[in-house]
Scaffold this active site. Sequence first.
Site, mmCIF file in Angstrom:
data_model
loop_
_atom_site.group_PDB
_atom_site.id
_atom_site.type_symbol
_atom_site.label_atom_id
_atom_site.label_comp_id
_atom_site.label_asym_id
_atom_site.label_seq_id
_atom_site.Cartn_x
_atom_site.Cartn_y
_atom_site.Cartn_z
ATOM 1 N N ARG A 32 -69.189 23.407 53.313
ATOM 2 C CA ARG A 32 -67.855 23.829 52.862
ATOM 3 C C ARG A 32 -67.420 25.145 53.504
ATOM 4 O O ARG A 32 -66.269 25.251 53.951
ATOM 5 C CB ARG A 32 -67.820 23.903 51.335
ATOM 6 C CG ARG A 32 -67.715 22.535 50.683
ATOM 7 C CD ARG A 32 -67.658 22.641 49.168
ATOM 8 N NE ARG A 32 -68.862 23.248 48.629
ATOM 9 C CZ ARG A 32 -68.990 23.645 47.371
ATOM 10 N NH1 ARG A 32 -67.982 23.510 46.522
ATOM 11 N NH2 ARG A 32 -70.121 24.175 46.947
ATOM 12 N N ASN A 50 -66.719 19.512 46.999
ATOM 13 C CA ASN A 50 -67.842 18.586 46.885
ATOM 14 C C ASN A 50 -67.504 17.507 45.870
ATOM 15 O O ASN A 50 -66.915 17.790 44.817
ATOM 16 C CB ASN A 50 -69.100 19.304 46.390
ATOM 17 C CG ASN A 50 -69.871 19.970 47.511
ATOM 18 O OD1 ASN A 50 -69.652 19.696 48.682
ATOM 19 N ND2 ASN A 50 -70.792 20.849 47.152
#
Length: 800
Positions: A32, A50
């Site tokens: 990320r 996520n």
Amino acid sequence: MSGPPSAAAVADGTPLRRRVTVRGVVQGVGFRPYVYTLATGLELSGHVTNTPEGVIAEVEGAPSAVARFCDRIAVQAPPLARVDSVHHDDVPVTGDAAFTILASRTGGRAGTLIPPDTATCADCLRELADPADRRHRHPFINCTHCGPRFTIVTGLPYDRSHTTMAGFPMCSDCAREYADPADRRFHAQPVACPACGPRLRLLVPRPGVSGPPEPVVGADPVAEARQLLAGGAILAVKGLGGYHLACDATNPEAVALLRRRKARGDKPFAVMARSLDDLWHLVRIGAEERSLLDGATRPIVLLRRRREVPVAGAPRPADSVAPGSPDLGVMLPYTPLHHLLFGLPGDPEGPPLLVMTSGNVSGEPIVTDDGEALERLARLADGWLTHDRPIHVPCDDSVVRVCDGALLPLRRARGYAPLPLTLPVPVRPALAVGGDLKNVLCLGEGRRAWLSAHIGDMDDLATQHAFERAVAQMESITPVRPELLAADRHPAYRSARWADRNASGRPVVRVQHHHAHVAAAMAEHGLDGSRPVIGVAFDGTGYGDDGAVWGGEILLADYDGFTRFGHLAYAPLPGGDAAVRRPYRMALAHLRAAGIDWSDELACVSACPPDERRVLERQLERDLNCVPTSSMGRLFDAVSSLVGVCHAAGYEAQAAMELEAAALEAPAGDPVAYAFALRPAGPTDSSPVLADPAAVLAAIVEDLRVGAGPAVVAARFHRAVAGLVHRVCALARERHAVETVALTGGVFANSLLSSACAAALGADGFTVLRHRLVPPGDGGLALGQLVVAARAEDRTRAND
């Protein structure tokens, strides 16, 4: 679903928004923050999050920038990431002003992959040794690029709340790092520091006082532990996936004590070295071995021992660390605690080589629970170096070797599990339960197969409970909900009985043991099964379709079935397990089958006590408890005893391993190879080819009588087996036009034999498949079971 932005859209310049779903190992590896940096660098707005199915990013901005984002997202991923697929979808433009990282989403089917545990990275090691760093000497230092993953995961998505770090609230400094996308610890779920992380303790029994051990207070637990090891103590050390038992590998008394306490027999121990510099004088290390030893995975690597005179003053392990073995299993430190235990610069020196063996009594699963460690290891350890971060998933050290420049896994666990393998054919959702030795289970669906970490031998009740926990845990982190179970055909296998008990109306498909071995080799090499292979499946024990014990098999096989093209001629297996534990019994049985007298001058005859010899003779005469076997593993045992190398086996494959060690000592330049006699097993051309070892055994006896040493005979026997493989494969090619050979089964953990077979076959134009992703032994069995059973069930449904 659509592809990346079209050329027309890019040329138009109108703002574009795309949803990008990335599946693979993309959680817990810095994906990320990588996406955040990539998007903001391209001046894109949107978000990333996520989810159970993977990482989902939405990016908005100039079409050319969106196109570059889509092009780069997979190819520039972080080092521990593994991108399996990237899907793009057009979504409406929202006018976002910035790019943000959203909280994880829960719910839905798991599609992401949990990363394996990885060794401490170079950046963390620098901080560990830096007195000015706030994590100086922190035994749990980690970041996005290293540390525990698989062993601490309790659920999905992979967030701190779904790990065993949930009980350690972050301090303000750690929370700031965790929330900063530009920081190396952004969303590193195990992140902690001395102020907020797990605590290390050293527990030792109080002298003369019964009861539980007590913490050592007022001292550095690691320094005290190092001193205990230097003094010859045995320590239970809590690692990533369980406890190790550690002692000074250079102290013969400490090693012998550990061997006695653990009921280890002569089975080799693995050694952890402080650095590569402590290994060069002990073993031969090539470039491939070095990359394994100091890479992120850090398995135990089996390395050939050096025969040269020891370097003066250099530390060497005690002879009892790996008696009779041609190899030494070595690894380097892979946790911060390991590095601290060996000592940082300026620390008092401790042992440079440590035995590091699984924390258990032989035959039981590795201990992970702290309370169990104090109880089950009480008679083994003199102290416990432990901590309060729970281990959720047991995971032993992986064991590998390099054979002809390529990886050969022998135990697939830490560093590899639970990464899935890509299947060459789709399978319906299924669970394969593996075998009873070196058990590993496998879940599969579509084109993916997830193998558990090594579980162990199913003859122990604790291992059976560990198996059940592994099934539940693997189902919790994969999308597979099994509609089918696969098991071995052996009627007494505990794993197969578990499948029957837990079928709940689902079909249970029994797969022949050696067919599963061959299918595993085919699957890992990407064969779709449209053409058969010649499967050379050599091992110790596998249940045969005729009720005999198979193990010297040459099959014509695909995923749908197999034909037994050839096999080793049957010999009696007198007393079952007794013959496995006492190779001289197997030697005498093979001599009798070959019509060779039991002369007292033969080592195997003199090794058998006279009373036992008389009983054995009657047993063989009357065929009492003498199951016929075609096992190549048992033939290796027989030859090992016949030449005087090993008469009693304290662990699996000891006799064969010591025979390999003897063969490696043979002088170069001897071209002699014994030869098996080949004959048909029946009256027709379709009858299997029998490989009769009688001529080999007779030649061995003759060589021994004229003074040939064990090394020469062992080398000639290895050449005989390689020649047998080549000859029978050539016959199979001549009759069936098959040119691909799979070498599989536990016997092919023998790298000398594997290399010789591959060389002979390769020189004759065969394509040779050897295991590179799963072990050749029973640790890879479940993969083959999965593919064979799924195909069998597909055929059953098609015929209904």
